[in-house]
Scaffold this motif. Sequence first.
Motif, mmCIF file in Angstrom:
data_model
loop_
_atom_site.group_PDB
_atom_site.id
_atom_site.type_symbol
_atom_site.label_atom_id
_atom_site.label_comp_id
_atom_site.label_asym_id
_atom_site.label_seq_id
_atom_site.Cartn_x
_atom_site.Cartn_y
_atom_site.Cartn_z
ATOM 1 N N GLY A 13 0.416 -1.413 0.069
ATOM 2 C CA GLY A 13 -0.064 0.451 0.388
ATOM 3 C C GLY A 13 0.853 1.195 0.077
ATOM 4 O O GLY A 13 1.661 1.322 0.289
ATOM 5 N N VAL A 39 0.167 6.292 0.600
ATOM 6 C CA VAL A 39 -0.691 6.674 0.839
ATOM 7 C C VAL A 39 0.048 7.925 0.480
ATOM 8 O O VAL A 39 0.747 8.238 1.038
ATOM 9 N N ASN A 40 -1.380 8.833 -0.238
ATOM 10 C CA ASN A 40 -0.385 10.521 -0.326
ATOM 11 C C ASN A 40 -0.702 10.960 0.860
ATOM 12 O O ASN A 40 -1.469 10.918 2.077
ATOM 13 N N HIS A 76 -5.023 10.354 -1.507
ATOM 14 C CA HIS A 76 -5.218 9.191 -2.383
ATOM 15 C C HIS A 76 -4.168 7.563 -2.100
ATOM 16 O O HIS A 76 -3.901 8.568 -1.862
ATOM 17 N N LEU A 77 -5.216 7.119 -1.397
ATOM 18 C CA LEU A 77 -4.328 5.709 -0.820
ATOM 19 C C LEU A 77 -4.539 3.719 -2.261
ATOM 20 O O LEU A 77 -6.069 4.476 -2.656
ATOM 21 N N GLU A 78 -3.699 3.345 -2.015
ATOM 22 C CA GLU A 78 -3.645 1.997 -3.366
ATOM 23 C C GLU A 78 -3.106 1.325 -2.715
ATOM 24 O O GLU A 78 -2.247 1.170 -1.671
ATOM 25 N N THR A 91 -1.445 -2.105 -4.481
ATOM 26 C CA THR A 91 -0.790 -2.684 -5.377
ATOM 27 C C THR A 91 -0.442 -3.853 -5.420
ATOM 28 O O THR A 91 -0.122 -4.685 -4.500
ATOM 29 N N HIS A 107 -10.804 -5.179 -3.473
ATOM 30 C CA HIS A 107 -11.660 -4.710 -4.229
ATOM 31 C C HIS A 107 -12.778 -4.693 -4.040
ATOM 32 O O HIS A 107 -13.796 -4.146 -3.844
ATOM 33 N N VAL A 123 -4.687 -2.949 -8.969
ATOM 34 C CA VAL A 123 -4.585 -1.310 -7.772
ATOM 35 C C VAL A 123 -5.946 -0.865 -7.278
ATOM 36 O O VAL A 123 -6.666 -1.012 -8.299
ATOM 37 N N TYR A 132 -8.179 1.510 -5.611
ATOM 38 C CA TYR A 132 -7.684 2.775 -4.600
ATOM 39 C C TYR A 132 -9.252 3.154 -4.067
ATOM 40 O O TYR A 132 -9.606 2.863 -4.539
ATOM 41 N N LYS A 151 -10.177 7.304 -3.435
ATOM 42 C CA LYS A 151 -9.727 9.398 -3.830
ATOM 43 C C LYS A 151 -10.307 9.960 -2.913
ATOM 44 O O LYS A 151 -9.740 11.267 -2.409
ATOM 45 N N VAL A 210 -10.287 7.783 2.334
ATOM 46 C CA VAL A 210 -9.072 7.465 2.990
ATOM 47 C C VAL A 210 -9.086 7.116 4.625
ATOM 48 O O VAL A 210 -8.135 6.396 4.745
#
Length: 238
Positions: free
Chosen positions: A139, A141-142, A149-151, A153, A162, A182, A184, A186, A191
């Motif tokens: 993972g 996170v900005n 934004h968190l994702e 991969t 998901h 990915v 994510y 937003k 988040v």
Amino acid sequence: MPSFAADVKNALSRTDVDRACCQTAELAALLRMGASVQTDGARGAGLRFTAASAAVARRVIRLLRAMDGAIETSVAMERMPQLRRRTYIVNIAAGAAVTPLLAQLGFAGGSLRSTSDLALLRKKCCRAAYLRGAFLGGGSVNRPEAACHLEITSEEMARALHTLLRRLHFPVGLTDRHEMYVVYLKEGDAVMDFLSLIGAEEAAEEIEVARNLKEVRAQVNRLVNVETANLQRAVDAA
């Protein structure tokens, strides 16, 4: 200087997990994200876990020891000068203790691929632990000052993550990037809710404070623009 995402992972890696079911769920997600099975002849199967963070590597060892003190582990570090980063490798030695561990984690047939983890996700606490493991394994996170934004991969787990996040009513998206998938989030609230769910409450609070500051600055800028426009109209009229 460590990134905000690295700080979040360092904090999460120190989270205490007392329940055995949650330890199992978190470790299963971590190993699915970054482990591979290593066969050693007559000794059977071992595991090799790769992480970009020393804290995450230590977390895997801590969870392994909590589940089975007989598991033998060793850690190695590989430098990647071209990418200016290090990779930490946890080797889990092949032996009699590994096979029952794999079974406990739900890895049927000694494989880490394409096996449902529904049995590990029956409890709310275990779902949170599982998502924490997935975030630790892949993972990001900005930073709070940037757009939310968190994702996460992953090549194998993205669709399952998901589905799980949708069942938990998160506004989650799924896309592909460089032969990886990915998952994510937003929306700022989503988040923060996710970070709080997996135990990163301080990070969620930092994002909330940054959002409030942005909103205050935006309001001040709007007021200044209105006053400037009014003043300009008064000058033009004069």
